[in-house]
Design an enzyme around this catalytic site. Structure first.
Site, PDB file in Angstrom:
ATOM      1  N   TYR A 119       0.872  -1.169   0.100  1.00  0.00           N
ATOM      2  CA  TYR A 119       0.030  -0.113  -0.161  1.00  0.00           C
ATOM      3  C   TYR A 119       0.848   1.232  -0.103  1.00  0.00           C
ATOM      4  O   TYR A 119       1.920   1.079   0.024  1.00  0.00           O
ATOM      5  CB  TYR A 119      -0.828   0.022   1.322  1.00  0.00           C
ATOM      6  CG  TYR A 119      -0.385   0.078   2.658  1.00  0.00           C
ATOM      7  CD1 TYR A 119       0.358  -0.657   3.282  1.00  0.00           C
ATOM      8  CD2 TYR A 119      -0.582   1.548   3.183  1.00  0.00           C
ATOM      9  CE1 TYR A 119       1.083  -0.518   4.606  1.00  0.00           C
ATOM     10  CE2 TYR A 119       0.176   1.773   4.422  1.00  0.00           C
ATOM     11  CZ  TYR A 119       0.913   0.647   5.021  1.00  0.00           C
ATOM     12  OH  TYR A 119       1.349   1.089   6.171  1.00  0.00           O
ATOM     13  N   LYS A 175       6.270  -1.625   2.063  1.00  0.00           N
ATOM     14  CA  LYS A 175       5.206  -1.121   2.690  1.00  0.00           C
ATOM     15  C   LYS A 175       3.848  -2.183   2.430  1.00  0.00           C
ATOM     16  O   LYS A 175       3.243  -2.057   1.781  1.00  0.00           O
ATOM     17  CB  LYS A 175       4.779   0.281   1.990  1.00  0.00           C
ATOM     18  CG  LYS A 175       3.976   1.079   2.944  1.00  0.00           C
ATOM     19  CD  LYS A 175       3.964   2.566   2.669  1.00  0.00           C
ATOM     20  CE  LYS A 175       2.944   3.374   3.313  1.00  0.00           C
ATOM     21  NZ  LYS A 175       3.062   3.360   4.825  1.00  0.00           N
ATOM     22  N   GLU A 196      12.164   2.469  14.531  1.00  0.00           N
ATOM     23  CA  GLU A 196      11.260   3.526  14.189  1.00  0.00           C
ATOM     24  C   GLU A 196      10.132   3.480  14.855  1.00  0.00           C
ATOM     25  O   GLU A 196       9.955   2.510  16.018  1.00  0.00           O
ATOM     26  CB  GLU A 196      11.026   3.369  12.387  1.00  0.00           C
ATOM     27  CG  GLU A 196      10.277   2.028  12.303  1.00  0.00           C
ATOM     28  CD  GLU A 196       9.777   2.017  10.602  1.00  0.00           C
ATOM     29  OE1 GLU A 196       9.799   2.777   9.973  1.00  0.00           O
ATOM     30  OE2 GLU A 196       9.595   0.794  10.340  1.00  0.00           O
ATOM     31  N   LEU A 228      10.922   1.684   7.285  1.00  0.00           N
ATOM     32  CA  LEU A 228      10.241   2.006   6.057  1.00  0.00           C
ATOM     33  C   LEU A 228      10.697   3.479   5.701  1.00  0.00           C
ATOM     34  O   LEU A 228      10.968   4.298   6.575  1.00  0.00           O
ATOM     35  CB  LEU A 228       8.555   2.133   6.579  1.00  0.00           C
ATOM     36  CG  LEU A 228       7.969   2.591   5.127  1.00  0.00           C
ATOM     37  CD1 LEU A 228       7.558   1.518   4.286  1.00  0.00           C
ATOM     38  CD2 LEU A 228       6.552   3.347   5.273  1.00  0.00           C
TER      39      LEU A 228
HETATM   40  N1  PDD Z   1       2.508   4.826   7.589  1.00  0.00           N
HETATM   41  N2  PDD Z   1       7.370   3.857   9.250  1.00  0.00           N
HETATM   42  C1  PDD Z   1       6.065   2.858   9.372  1.00  0.00           C
HETATM   43  C2  PDD Z   1       6.278   1.702   9.798  1.00  0.00           C
HETATM   44  C3  PDD Z   1       4.986   3.587   8.770  1.00  0.00           C
HETATM   45  O1  PDD Z   1       3.785   2.661   8.651  1.00  0.00           O
HETATM   46  C4  PDD Z   1       5.008   4.900   8.074  1.00  0.00           C
HETATM   47  C5  PDD Z   1       3.576   5.612   7.573  1.00  0.00           C
HETATM   48  C6  PDD Z   1       6.293   5.857   8.057  1.00  0.00           C
HETATM   49  C7  PDD Z   1       6.375   7.018   7.743  1.00  0.00           C
HETATM   50  O2  PDD Z   1       6.306   6.837   6.269  1.00  0.00           O
HETATM   51  P1  PDD Z   1       5.766   8.343   5.522  1.00  0.00           P
HETATM   52  O3  PDD Z   1       6.369   9.606   5.863  1.00  0.00           O
HETATM   53  O4  PDD Z   1       6.053   8.213   4.026  1.00  0.00           O
HETATM   54  O5  PDD Z   1       4.084   8.532   5.760  1.00  0.00           O
HETATM   55  C8  PDD Z   1       7.256   5.274   8.646  1.00  0.00           C
HETATM   56  C9  PDD Z   1       1.554   5.192   7.256  1.00  0.00           C
HETATM   57  C10 PDD Z   1       0.887   6.581   7.244  1.00  0.00           C
HETATM   58  C11 PDD Z   1       0.131   4.314   7.501  1.00  0.00           C
HETATM   59  O6  PDD Z   1       0.530   3.071   7.706  1.00  0.00           O
HETATM   60  O7  PDD Z   1      -0.892   4.770   7.534  1.00  0.00           O
END
Ligand code: PDD
Length: 279
Positions: free
Chosen positions: A33, A144, A176, A200
């Site tokens: 996703y 992701k 993270e 991620l």
């Molecule tokens: N999640 N690390 C993880 C495990 C994440 O699920 C996310 C974001 C991030 C930050 O990535 P970004 O800056 O590209 O949003 C880091 C999204 C928002 C979600 O699962 O809804």
């Protein structure tokens, strides 16, 4: 108005969007996703989000031919006005005639997209509580994947402890958040763990590092030991939907003086100004 979503080439009301119970996303969590913000009606860093999507798709051996322009054409009709919103895109390995772990012979991916409003996160200006938890996830956290059971259990454990995020610890080092990237400030220097298969590669993370570079804020990408996290004067978690949240209490102990710190104040202002400059 009925909310319209995108499913396999069609726009239809949310209530009419249906997939088979034999979809591998449903049976195996076999899919990936993206979460792509849009500010002032414009998709934010679309090229970078699609590049990450293509890496995720390659990582699960499900390449798709769509170009950035193709994806933009799919998303644009879902956006509503100029409020802050985000596209949720999910691609699974689709329907297979029987449940079998191996890939089906013929793969027709299921492609689903919907749009939701980004609401400012409660506690953004006062800071949030976080707890450290063992990183129980798999070894491909750079993908992701929709298979988020470990992330969900970790986030819920944090919520159960009255915190808004879990900060994950692997072999004595912090990786993270359950759904966010991690930043700390130690002796005035902004530090975030390097990109590898344990995190991620967040798009917000990249934006923060670019803003630090452009504005003379000292920063580095480096591993962070749990003890270092505990001595940091500032701790932040960052993501597309929550932006940058200052952590003011970690495992029940105040971070710094227990208030959002000066580097966060500066970075948050830079991010808000940057978002505005895009309109
Ligand atoms: N999640 N690390 C993880 C495990 C994440 O699920 C996310 C974001 C991030 C930050 O990535 P970004 O800056 O590209 O949003 C880091 C999204 C928002 C979600 O699962 O809804």
């Amino acid at each position: 108005m009925t909310e319209q979503v995108y499913l396999n080439g069609e726009y239809l009301p949310l209530a009419d969007a249906k997939v088979s119970v034999l979809d591998r996303g449903f049976l195996f969590g076999d899919g990936v996703y993206e979460v792509i913000p849009a500010y002032n009606g414009r998709l934010f860093r679309l090229d970078e989000h699609i590049a990450r999507l293509n890496n995720s798709l390659a990582g699960i051996r499900l390449p798709m031919p769509q170009s950035v322009a193709d994806w933009e054409a799919i998303f644009q009709p879902l956006l509503e006005g100029d409020k802050d919103q985000y596209i949720y895109l999910q691609i699974t390995r689709g329907y297979a005639p029987k449940r079998d772990h191996g890939f089906p012979e013929q793969v027709v991916p299921t492609v689903f997209a919907m749009c939701s409003e980004i609401k400012p996160f409660a506690g953004r200006f006062n800071g949030i509580k976080a707890v450290t938890l063992d990183d129980t996830r798999w070894q491909l956290c750079n993908i992701k994947a929709i298979t988020l059971l470990a992330n969900i259990l970790l986030r819920q454990e944090a919520l159960d402890q009255g915190a808004a995020e879990a900060i994950l610890v692997k072999n004595g080092y912090v990786s993270e958040g359950a759904a966010s990237n991690l930043f700390v400030v130690i002796e005035g220097e902004l530090i975030t763990p390097p990109k590898n298969n344990e995190i991620l590669p967040g798009i917000t993370r990249d934006v923060i590092l670019e803003l630090a570079e452009a504005n003379g804020i000292p920063y580095k990408e480096d591993i962070i030991a749990l003890e270092a996290l505990q001595t940091a004067s500032e701790v932040w978690v960052a993501s597309s939907t929550r932006e940058i949240l200052p952590v003011v209490e970690l495992d029940g102990t105040p971070v710094g003086d227990g208030k959002p710190g000066p580097v966060w104040q500066r970075m948050d202002a830079l991010l808000q100004a940057y978002k505005k400059s895009l309109s």
